[in-house]
Design a protein around this motif. Sequence first.
Motif, mmCIF file in Angstrom:
data_model
loop_
_atom_site.group_PDB
_atom_site.id
_atom_site.type_symbol
_atom_site.label_atom_id
_atom_site.label_comp_id
_atom_site.label_asym_id
_atom_site.label_seq_id
_atom_site.Cartn_x
_atom_site.Cartn_y
_atom_site.Cartn_z
ATOM 1 N N LEU A 126 4.963 4.829 -3.940
ATOM 2 C CA LEU A 126 5.202 6.040 -4.717
ATOM 3 C C LEU A 126 5.852 5.626 -6.029
ATOM 4 C CD1 LEU A 126 5.311 9.121 -5.094
ATOM 5 C CD2 LEU A 126 7.526 9.082 -3.892
ATOM 6 N N TYR A 127 5.166 5.862 -7.132
ATOM 7 C CA TYR A 127 5.674 5.525 -8.450
ATOM 8 C C TYR A 127 6.143 6.813 -9.105
ATOM 9 C CZ TYR A 127 6.113 2.696 -12.678
ATOM 10 O OH TYR A 127 6.604 2.005 -13.763
ATOM 11 N N ASN A 148 -3.970 -2.585 -7.683
ATOM 12 C CA ASN A 148 -4.572 -1.807 -6.595
ATOM 13 C C ASN A 148 -5.970 -2.334 -6.254
ATOM 14 O OD1 ASN A 148 -2.323 -0.156 -6.436
ATOM 15 N ND2 ASN A 148 -3.294 1.610 -7.369
ATOM 16 N N ASP A 152 0.831 -1.190 0.000
ATOM 17 C CA ASP A 152 0.000 0.000 0.000
ATOM 18 C C ASP A 152 0.875 1.253 0.000
ATOM 19 O OD1 ASP A 152 -2.412 1.334 -0.074
ATOM 20 O OD2 ASP A 152 -2.724 1.275 2.093
ATOM 21 N N TYR A 153 0.341 2.307 -0.605
ATOM 22 C CA TYR A 153 0.968 3.627 -0.613
ATOM 23 C C TYR A 153 2.361 3.607 -1.230
ATOM 24 C CZ TYR A 153 1.557 8.465 0.921
ATOM 25 O OH TYR A 153 1.753 9.823 0.962
ATOM 26 N N HIS A 212 6.515 7.657 2.210
ATOM 27 C CA HIS A 212 6.369 6.428 1.424
ATOM 28 C C HIS A 212 7.425 5.405 1.834
ATOM 29 C CE1 HIS A 212 4.610 9.599 -1.111
ATOM 30 N NE2 HIS A 212 3.718 8.676 -1.386
ATOM 31 N N GLU A 268 -3.618 1.462 -2.533
ATOM 32 C CA GLU A 268 -3.632 2.669 -3.340
ATOM 33 C C GLU A 268 -2.202 3.170 -3.518
ATOM 34 O OE1 GLU A 268 -5.899 6.899 -3.092
ATOM 35 O OE2 GLU A 268 -6.940 5.135 -2.340
ATOM 36 N N TRP A 269 -1.860 3.500 -4.749
ATOM 37 C CA TRP A 269 -0.526 3.994 -5.057
ATOM 38 C C TRP A 269 -0.580 5.475 -5.396
ATOM 39 C CZ3 TRP A 269 3.009 0.351 -8.343
ATOM 40 C CH2 TRP A 269 3.117 -0.896 -7.712
ATOM 41 N N ASP A 270 0.536 6.137 -5.187
ATOM 42 C CA ASP A 270 0.701 7.546 -5.510
ATOM 43 C C ASP A 270 1.610 7.614 -6.744
ATOM 44 O OD1 ASP A 270 0.729 10.294 -5.385
ATOM 45 O OD2 ASP A 270 1.976 10.409 -3.587
ATOM 46 N N ILE A 271 1.071 8.031 -7.899
ATOM 47 C CA ILE A 271 1.837 8.077 -9.146
ATOM 48 C C ILE A 271 2.171 9.524 -9.467
ATOM 49 C CG2 ILE A 271 1.816 7.563 -11.608
ATOM 50 C CD1 ILE A 271 -0.189 5.282 -10.940
ATOM 51 N N LYS A 272 3.474 9.785 -9.643
ATOM 52 C CA LYS A 272 3.945 11.136 -9.960
ATOM 53 C C LYS A 272 4.659 11.117 -11.312
ATOM 54 C CE LYS A 272 3.176 13.015 -5.845
ATOM 55 N NZ LYS A 272 2.146 13.968 -5.624
#
Length: 181
Positions: free
Chosen positions: A30-31, A50, A27-28, A74, A56-60
């Motif tokens: 950071l991509y 997911n 979980d969580y 993260h 849930e992932w955080d994609i930047k």
Amino acid sequence: MSKTILVTGGAASGKSRWAASYLSACDYVLYLCVADELDADTKGRIEFGNKQNFVEWDIKPGVKKDPSELITDHKFVIFDNLAAYTSAVMKDMCSDIASMNEETKKAVEKKVISDVTEMYDKIMVVDGNMITITLETGFSVTPDNREQAVFREILGNINQRIANMSNEVYLSASGIQFKIK
């Protein structure tokens, strides 16, 4: 225990797919994507993972400068990819890559290695895992194009340093990953 992983291989060899699968149940995550947009296949794989794993992932996307600043709390990070990041740093530090001198080449290498080291240090503090994805330059011939030759030389040197710093290294070929360190 914290772990840093480098996965290298040719273009479209399954590196990003493997990285997304490796951390799919976490979980969580950071991509960090250097490209302005995450490719559809990788994005679909992440969304599927997911949903399946209730995470849930955080994609930047568009990460072209100071990637370590994006790592906050993260515990799991994927940096996709070192080759594109190196190219962005090269363009930022030298307007004419074809005429880049040795001093500037070394400065680019130092900047990229320092940025990856900062990310690795942040991951160590939170006892997390980080996967860095890169292109393998060692299987190709020296390009005739001077800009491509400079890029290949710089990325090859960076890959060697990051591989030596990483706890594990995988080679990706035809969708199969081989642990080489």
